[in-house]
Design an enzyme around this catalytic site. Sequence first.
Site: not given
Length: 440
Positions: A276-278, A280-281
């Site tokens: 959910h992070c890498i 996208v961020d």
Amino acid sequence: MGLALSYTCAEMLEDKIRSRQAKVAVIGLGYVGLPTAYEKAKKGYEVIGLDISEEKVNLVNTGITYISDIEPVSFADAVTSKKLSASTDFSMLEHADVAVICVPTPVDEHKQPDLSYIKSAADQIDRYGHEGMLVILESTTYPGTTDEYLRSRLAEKGFIMGENFFLAYSPERVDPGNKSFGISNTPKIVGGTTPVCTSLAAAFIGENAHPVSSLEVAEMAKVFENTFRYINIALVNETAQFCSKSGIDIWEVVDASGSKPYGFMPFYPGPGVGGHCIPVDPYYLTYKAQEVMQSTKMIELAGEINDGMVTYIYQRLSEALNEESKAVKGSTIAVLGAAYKPDIGDLRESPVLPLLSKLQDNGARLSIIDPYVESFVLDGEIITSYPYSDEMIQEADLVLLATNHSIFDYERIAGVAKVIFDTRNAFKNVSSMKARYYKL
């Protein structure tokens, strides 16, 4: 008079936080929100989770957790004791002393930030926010979001930050499946609109709070720490391709480099970047950089490399089948794992899925084996995960190790498979490899 009021608001809220009398609302009951609500309930707060999903709300209220990292019995106890409940009625915010926003912040098909969930949460805060309230945004986003979507709107209602309303940003740090670090023991950055806001938010977060000087520093730190990982994963993925052509074992190279006790952090290659992070961020940072006419060449190049791993692995896998006088079309491929990381069933941004799509589009017959995933949708089709069987492995023209779940018996698989393509170096400790073996 104003100063007395501001002191009283802050002091009253701090007393409620320290005594666990503050009523807490958590907006968004996903992978971050539900664990957050549960942890605060365990600490003695009365917590209500707010979500638009009736299914999630009903599960919570019946004491059933749908997040694997949460201990089921303890979760049920929190619900039974009335410390934790859930609702789709956002007017409950009127009774909350602290509101924590844990909504998704994905990117769209063009890798542009989708802040629609934050906007919706901000609408609810705008509608039901009240004097003396502390609001903490945890959703990952670019610098300036908290100020733009929350502070400015609340100021229009007459709230004065740090005096009669308190606003902070404290980015989530949740690593699904991590047995060593969870919400209760992971340091948590927090930056407030004012020093008073920071102080109150840090008191609520507890001993793990890591205060910083501003909202923007906290927002930037979150996207930077994951961009750091994204770029380093791209470096090792690119290096893996070079090593493969040069006859060098990239896995041994990384391990050898890791023997240096300073100045090196190991990253490992794989089919891409998931979670959910890498994935996208970095694109939140790229989007914001465009506003100030700043290029982000390294992020964009890293994206090309990481996204390109699907095509690279497909080509390598095709070559492995060619060695067996087979083509991808018509070949039976048993795929071990679909989740983006080992020992969980999280499919968010899993790089395995586009690889499966590419294989399926080119005529491969796929059998998915993932004990953590019952089914998923791939190109509009529901794909069911099969239970492991030796027969399925034996009959496959190739076994693709896509996710290195520890539950897989790699020694056994190595003894019955014909051909193995390993994207995770999962078979490194196998003592007897009978299959023809290829690895990334």
